[in-house]
Design a protein around this motif. Structure first.
Motif, PDB file in Angstrom:
ATOM      1  N   PHE A 170       0.827  -1.210   0.000  1.00 54.84           N
ATOM      2  CA  PHE A 170       0.000   0.000   0.000  1.00 54.84           C
ATOM      3  C   PHE A 170       0.863   1.264   0.000  1.00 54.84           C
ATOM      4  CE2 PHE A 170      -2.087   3.411   2.409  1.00 54.84           C
ATOM      5  CZ  PHE A 170      -3.151   3.671   1.542  1.00 54.84           C
ATOM      6  N   VAL A 171       1.830   1.313   0.897  1.00 55.86           N
ATOM      7  CA  VAL A 171       2.685   2.503   1.001  1.00 55.86           C
ATOM      8  C   VAL A 171       3.484   2.715  -0.282  1.00 55.86           C
ATOM      9  CG1 VAL A 171       4.669   3.495   2.230  1.00 55.86           C
ATOM     10  CG2 VAL A 171       2.790   2.453   3.520  1.00 55.86           C
ATOM     11  N   SER A 172       4.048   1.646  -0.824  1.00 53.10           N
ATOM     12  CA  SER A 172       4.850   1.801  -2.049  1.00 53.10           C
ATOM     13  C   SER A 172       3.985   2.207  -3.233  1.00 53.10           C
ATOM     14  CB  SER A 172       5.648   0.535  -2.345  1.00 53.10           C
ATOM     15  OG  SER A 172       4.807  -0.558  -2.566  1.00 53.10           O
ATOM     16  N   LEU A 173       2.793   1.631  -3.353  1.00 51.46           N
ATOM     17  CA  LEU A 173       1.889   2.010  -4.442  1.00 51.46           C
ATOM     18  C   LEU A 173       1.451   3.465  -4.305  1.00 51.46           C
ATOM     19  CD1 LEU A 173      -0.341  -1.199  -4.638  1.00 51.46           C
ATOM     20  CD2 LEU A 173       1.480  -0.531  -6.227  1.00 51.46           C
ATOM     21  N   LEU A 174       1.189   3.885  -3.079  1.00 52.41           N
ATOM     22  CA  LEU A 174       0.791   5.270  -2.831  1.00 52.41           C
ATOM     23  C   LEU A 174       1.934   6.239  -3.161  1.00 52.41           C
ATOM     24  CD1 LEU A 174      -1.473   7.108  -1.837  1.00 52.41           C
ATOM     25  CD2 LEU A 174      -0.580   6.808   0.489  1.00 52.41           C
ATOM     26  N   LEU A 175       3.147   5.894  -2.750  1.00 52.09           N
ATOM     27  CA  LEU A 175       4.293   6.746  -3.070  1.00 52.09           C
ATOM     28  C   LEU A 175       4.477   6.875  -4.581  1.00 52.09           C
ATOM     29  CD1 LEU A 175       6.861   5.613  -0.347  1.00 52.09           C
ATOM     30  CD2 LEU A 175       5.755   7.863  -0.539  1.00 52.09           C
ATOM     31  N   LEU A 176       4.307   5.780  -5.294  1.00 52.66           N
ATOM     32  CA  LEU A 176       4.407   5.843  -6.757  1.00 52.66           C
ATOM     33  C   LEU A 176       3.292   6.688  -7.346  1.00 52.66           C
ATOM     34  CD1 LEU A 176       5.441   2.194  -7.656  1.00 52.66           C
ATOM     35  CD2 LEU A 176       6.847   4.264  -7.836  1.00 52.66           C
ATOM     36  N   PHE A 224      -7.652   4.377 -12.520  1.00 50.11           N
ATOM     37  CA  PHE A 224      -8.218   3.051 -12.773  1.00 50.11           C
ATOM     38  C   PHE A 224      -7.198   1.966 -12.436  1.00 50.11           C
ATOM     39  CE2 PHE A 224      -9.114  -0.414 -15.872  1.00 50.11           C
ATOM     40  CZ  PHE A 224     -10.369  -0.778 -15.403  1.00 50.11           C
ATOM     41  N   GLN A 225      -6.005   2.058 -12.988  1.00 52.86           N
ATOM     42  CA  GLN A 225      -4.965   1.058 -12.744  1.00 52.86           C
ATOM     43  C   GLN A 225      -4.492   1.107 -11.293  1.00 52.86           C
ATOM     44  OE1 GLN A 225      -3.911  -1.428 -14.590  1.00 52.86           O
ATOM     45  NE2 GLN A 225      -5.038  -0.890 -16.435  1.00 52.86           N
ATOM     46  N   PHE A 226      -4.390   2.300 -10.718  1.00 50.32           N
ATOM     47  CA  PHE A 226      -3.981   2.429  -9.319  1.00 50.32           C
ATOM     48  C   PHE A 226      -4.981   1.713  -8.408  1.00 50.32           C
ATOM     49  CE2 PHE A 226      -4.302   4.920  -5.294  1.00 50.32           C
ATOM     50  CZ  PHE A 226      -3.086   4.534  -4.738  1.00 50.32           C
ATOM     51  N   SER A 227      -6.275   1.918  -8.650  1.00 52.92           N
ATOM     52  CA  SER A 227      -7.318   1.296  -7.828  1.00 52.92           C
ATOM     53  C   SER A 227      -7.243  -0.225  -7.880  1.00 52.92           C
ATOM     54  CB  SER A 227      -8.702   1.753  -8.290  1.00 52.92           C
ATOM     55  OG  SER A 227      -8.814   3.135  -8.169  1.00 52.92           O
ATOM     56  N   PHE A 228      -7.045  -0.765  -9.064  1.00 57.88           N
ATOM     57  CA  PHE A 228      -6.972  -2.218  -9.183  1.00 57.88           C
ATOM     58  C   PHE A 228      -5.661  -2.767  -8.622  1.00 57.88           C
ATOM     59  CE2 PHE A 228     -10.740  -1.771 -11.676  1.00 57.88           C
ATOM     60  CZ  PHE A 228     -11.426  -2.949 -11.410  1.00 57.88           C
ATOM     61  N   ALA A 229      -4.591  -1.987  -8.684  1.00 63.70           N
ATOM     62  CA  ALA A 229      -3.337  -2.408  -8.050  1.00 63.70           C
ATOM     63  C   ALA A 229      -3.548  -2.551  -6.541  1.00 63.70           C
ATOM     64  CB  ALA A 229      -2.222  -1.410  -8.354  1.00 63.70           C
ATOM     65  N   LEU A 230      -4.281  -1.615  -5.956  1.00 65.49           N
ATOM     66  CA  LEU A 230      -4.594  -1.721  -4.526  1.00 65.49           C
ATOM     67  C   LEU A 230      -5.414  -2.986  -4.240  1.00 65.49           C
ATOM     68  CD1 LEU A 230      -5.463   1.975  -3.571  1.00 65.49           C
ATOM     69  CD2 LEU A 230      -3.368   0.705  -3.043  1.00 65.49           C
ATOM     70  N   LEU A 231      -6.374  -3.272  -5.091  1.00 60.19           N
ATOM     71  CA  LEU A 231      -7.194  -4.462  -4.912  1.00 60.19           C
ATOM     72  C   LEU A 231      -6.340  -5.735  -4.947  1.00 60.19           C
ATOM     73  CD1 LEU A 231      -9.958  -5.950  -4.735  1.00 60.19           C
ATOM     74  CD2 LEU A 231      -9.987  -5.880  -7.241  1.00 60.19           C
ATOM     75  N   PHE A 232      -5.515  -5.864  -5.985  1.00 58.34           N
ATOM     76  CA  PHE A 232      -4.764  -7.100  -6.180  1.00 58.34           C
ATOM     77  C   PHE A 232      -3.564  -7.261  -5.246  1.00 58.34           C
ATOM     78  CE2 PHE A 232      -6.459  -6.525 -10.659  1.00 58.34           C
ATOM     79  CZ  PHE A 232      -7.507  -7.410 -10.470  1.00 58.34           C
ATOM     80  N   LEU A 233      -2.915  -6.163  -4.904  1.00 60.59           N
ATOM     81  CA  LEU A 233      -1.679  -6.256  -4.119  1.00 60.59           C
ATOM     82  C   LEU A 233      -1.861  -5.966  -2.633  1.00 60.59           C
ATOM     83  CD1 LEU A 233       0.792  -4.543  -6.621  1.00 60.59           C
ATOM     84  CD2 LEU A 233       0.308  -6.978  -6.335  1.00 60.59           C
ATOM     85  N   PHE A 237      -4.029 -12.478 -10.618  1.00 55.01           N
ATOM     86  CA  PHE A 237      -5.120 -11.635 -11.119  1.00 55.01           C
ATOM     87  C   PHE A 237      -4.587 -10.294 -11.623  1.00 55.01           C
ATOM     88  CE2 PHE A 237      -8.215 -13.886  -8.026  1.00 55.01           C
ATOM     89  CZ  PHE A 237      -8.447 -14.886  -8.949  1.00 55.01           C
ATOM     90  N   GLY A 238      -3.603  -9.740 -10.926  1.00 53.10           N
ATOM     91  CA  GLY A 238      -3.005  -8.478 -11.342  1.00 53.10           C
ATOM     92  C   GLY A 238      -2.338  -8.584 -12.699  1.00 53.10           C
ATOM     93  N   ILE A 239      -1.573  -9.639 -12.905  1.00 50.27           N
ATOM     94  CA  ILE A 239      -0.901  -9.838 -14.199  1.00 50.27           C
ATOM     95  C   ILE A 239      -1.935  -9.981 -15.303  1.00 50.27           C
ATOM     96  CG2 ILE A 239       0.476 -11.469 -15.560  1.00 50.27           C
ATOM     97  CD1 ILE A 239       2.050 -12.031 -12.926  1.00 50.27           C
TER      98      ILE A 239
END
Length: 192
Positions: free
Chosen positions: A21-27, A39-48, A87-89
């Protein structure tokens, strides 16, 4: 507050989904092109983040994992994490996601498979915790540059906390770290 309590706080604050979560948010804040949009950020949070986290409340009710205590919790978290990465891939390719987030899904997937292979196939205990900290810090260094080297301090704290609580040996921490670091380097080379 004693050192054992500090160690416990560090370990809880650095579980793999929270680090994701922290790394995705920083990016998202500092290098939003990794996602190409919300859109992609939201699904990255879901999958990761979300899928791996739901393993913890679900484990006590899932047959095959519910009566296994801490080891069942660990195994179910790994399973849910790897499912999220798969699922993310798939999602990345179906939606033609930007290269950056596709790389991140692959890094998590290879790291997750590496943890499974070491722990279940080779019977070498590799720290999933170290893997879940070193991977995000490594790809943050790749995407954000030298400023992300500050994350090396966090890795040192995680090592200290894990050793202090006797959750891992130094060798287990190094194995877990190596798995995710090699995954990051490998994916960078493949995508170059």
């Amino acid at each position: 507050m004693n050192s054992l309590m500090v160690a416990k706080i560090i370990r809880v604050a650095t579980i793999a989904p929270l680090m994701a979560f922290v790394s995705l948010l920083l990016l998202c804040i500092f290098e939003p092109a990794v996602y190409g949009g919300w859109f992609q950020f939201s699904f990255a949070l879901l999958f990761l983040v979300v899928l791996p986290v739901v393993a913890y409340p679900l484990q006590p009710i899932v047959p095959g994992f519910r009566d296994k205590g801490r080891e069942g919790q660990r195994n179910f978290a790994i399973l849910m994490g790897v499912l999220g990465y798969v699922f993310g891939i798939l999602f990345a390719y179906v939606t033609n996601a930007p290269e950056g987030i596709t790389m991140i899904y692959w890094i998590y997937f290879i790291s997750g498979i590496g943890i499974v292979v070491f722990n279940k196939v080779l019977r070498i205990r590799a720290s999933g915790h170290a893997c879940g900290v070193v991977g995000p810090i490594s790809f943050l260094i790749y995407f954000l540059g030298p400023i992300a080297f500050i994350g090396l301090l966090l890795i040192a704290l995680v090592y200290w906390a894990s050793l202090k609580m006797k959750r891992h040996t130094l060798a287990e921490l190094i194995w877990g770290s190596a798995i995710s670091f090699i995954a990051v380097i490998g994916i960078i080379l493949v995508f170059q």
